[in-house]
Design an enzyme around this catalytic site. Structure first.
Site, PDB file in Angstrom:
ATOM      1  CG  PHE A  22      -6.429  -5.199  -5.776  1.00 22.26           C
ATOM      2  CD1 PHE A  22      -7.627  -5.443  -5.763  1.00 22.26           C
ATOM      3  CD2 PHE A  22      -6.150  -3.622  -5.726  1.00 22.26           C
ATOM      4  CE1 PHE A  22      -8.781  -4.827  -5.475  1.00 22.26           C
ATOM      5  CE2 PHE A  22      -7.350  -2.833  -5.597  1.00 22.26           C
ATOM      6  CZ  PHE A  22      -8.539  -3.267  -5.407  1.00 22.26           C
ATOM      7  CE  LYS A  72       5.675   0.679  -1.192  1.00 24.17           C
ATOM      8  NZ  LYS A  72       5.457   1.365  -2.431  1.00 24.17           N
ATOM      9  CG  ASN A  93       7.977  -2.821  -4.318  1.00 20.06           C
ATOM     10  OD1 ASN A  93       9.121  -3.324  -4.686  1.00 20.06           O
ATOM     11  ND2 ASN A  93       6.865  -2.607  -5.210  1.00 20.06           N
TER      12      ASN A  93
END
Ligand code: NAP
Length: 287
Positions: A22, A72, A93
């Site tokens: 998103f 990550k 991140n």
């Protein structure tokens, strides 16, 4: 974003897969709304191409990027510097590119904390119980231990993973302490806790009726209950906590707050939480 033109800068998400993310909704809204000539796109990057992708961020003059599964940890090898949080968490991140110097950050834990502060919750002196000891639990535990004088207990199926986090957070202060500790599920005692945070995937779609360690959790009205799961919007854990008049904190808030912090790292600008929440709630839950 504005109309793309010769001066448009780019920011991206690097992961595999990336289609579900998103982040483009949050950041492209921010660029457009704040009139910043930049665009956010998702790049699927396989493990073998991670180094080249980092070189690409520098060579192409990206403002920076987000990093998600499975990169990550591995990505840290290719960075020039790390924030205190990223170093302690051992995962990144968000990356900022300063003319070819890449700095890694981890905004997950601070994003979580920001949501509780917005609700006026003072975390100093609080007894906090975290369920789960994965990547999200570590980010949150580290942010809590860096920024607050609180006592953290972690309950997890595998003791090794929890102990690794406990050792990390007990060594944050100059004088290592043993105030944070591991507990088994039999030792969960929510009556003596101020904050309960679910960092397990228990209760996530499609298993929305499940509650982690259900028989061990007794709700009391002074308990602050947080679930970092954001699908569904309100987990069974949060629904039960709400019925018991607990203060609750939704997973979507952490998702938004970590994004707002990343946006600020790239642009120096702060996005409005409520605006982003309205936008995301509509896009994710169709409300
Ligand atoms: P992870 O690294 O895979 O860790 C999951 C943790 O949950 C592990 O400690 C695991 O225990 C525990 N666990 C898994 N299944 C369990 C079960 N049935 N009963 C008890 N414990 C169980 O995952 P993560 O990245 O930390 O993410 C955890 C959750 O947070 C996911 O639902 C994810 O979607 C959500 N999340 C939300 C945000 C946000 O912005 N809101 C950000 C990140 C993650 P063991 O160690 O014993 O296997």
């Amino acid at each position: 974003m504005k109309a793309i033109n010769g001066g448009t800068k780019a920011v991206c998400l690097i992961g595999d897969p990336v289609e579900h993310s998103f982040s483009p909704i949050i950041h492209n809204y921010g660029f457009k709304n704040l009139n910043i000539n930049a665009i956010y796109i998702n790049h699927r990057v396989e493990n073998s191409n991670l180094k080249s992708a980092m070189e690409g961020i520098k060579a192409l003059g990206y403002l920076g990027c987000n990093v998600t599964y499975p990169h990550k940890i591995e990505v840290m090898k290719f960075l020039d510097d790390l924030s205190q949080e990223a170093k302690l968490i051992g995962a990144v991140n968000t990356i900022r590119n300063d003319n070819g110097k890449l700095t890694g950050y981890n905004t997950d834990g601070l994003g979580f904390v920001t949501g509780l502060l917005r609700k006026g919750i003072n975390l100093n002196g609080k007894k906090i119980c975290i369920l789960g000891a994965g990547g999200a639990a570590k980010s949150i535990a580290v942010a809590l231990a860096i920024h607050f004088d609180c006592i953290i207990t972690i309950c997890n199926r595998s003791m090794e993973k929890a102990m690794e986090i406990i050792d990390t957070i007990n060594n944050i202060q100059e004088t290592p302490s043993s105030q944070h500790h591991y507990i088994t599920s039999d030792e969960i005692d929510t009556y003596s806790m101020d904050v309960l945070i679910n960092c397990t995937p228990v209760g996530m779609v499609p298993n929305i009726d499940n509650i982690p360690y259900e028989d061990k959790i007794i709700f009391h009205k002074d308990l602050i209950v947080s679930d970092i799961i954001y699908q569904p919007f309100e987990t069974a854990l949060l629904k039960k906590a709400k019925l018991a008049n607990c203060t609750i904190h939704h997973g979507i808030d952490m998702l938004i707050d970590q994004g707002i912090l990343a946006f600020e790292i790239w642009t120096g600008e702060k996005l409005d939480f409520e605006e982003i929440k309205e936008l995301l709630v509509e896009r994710i839950y169709g409300e």
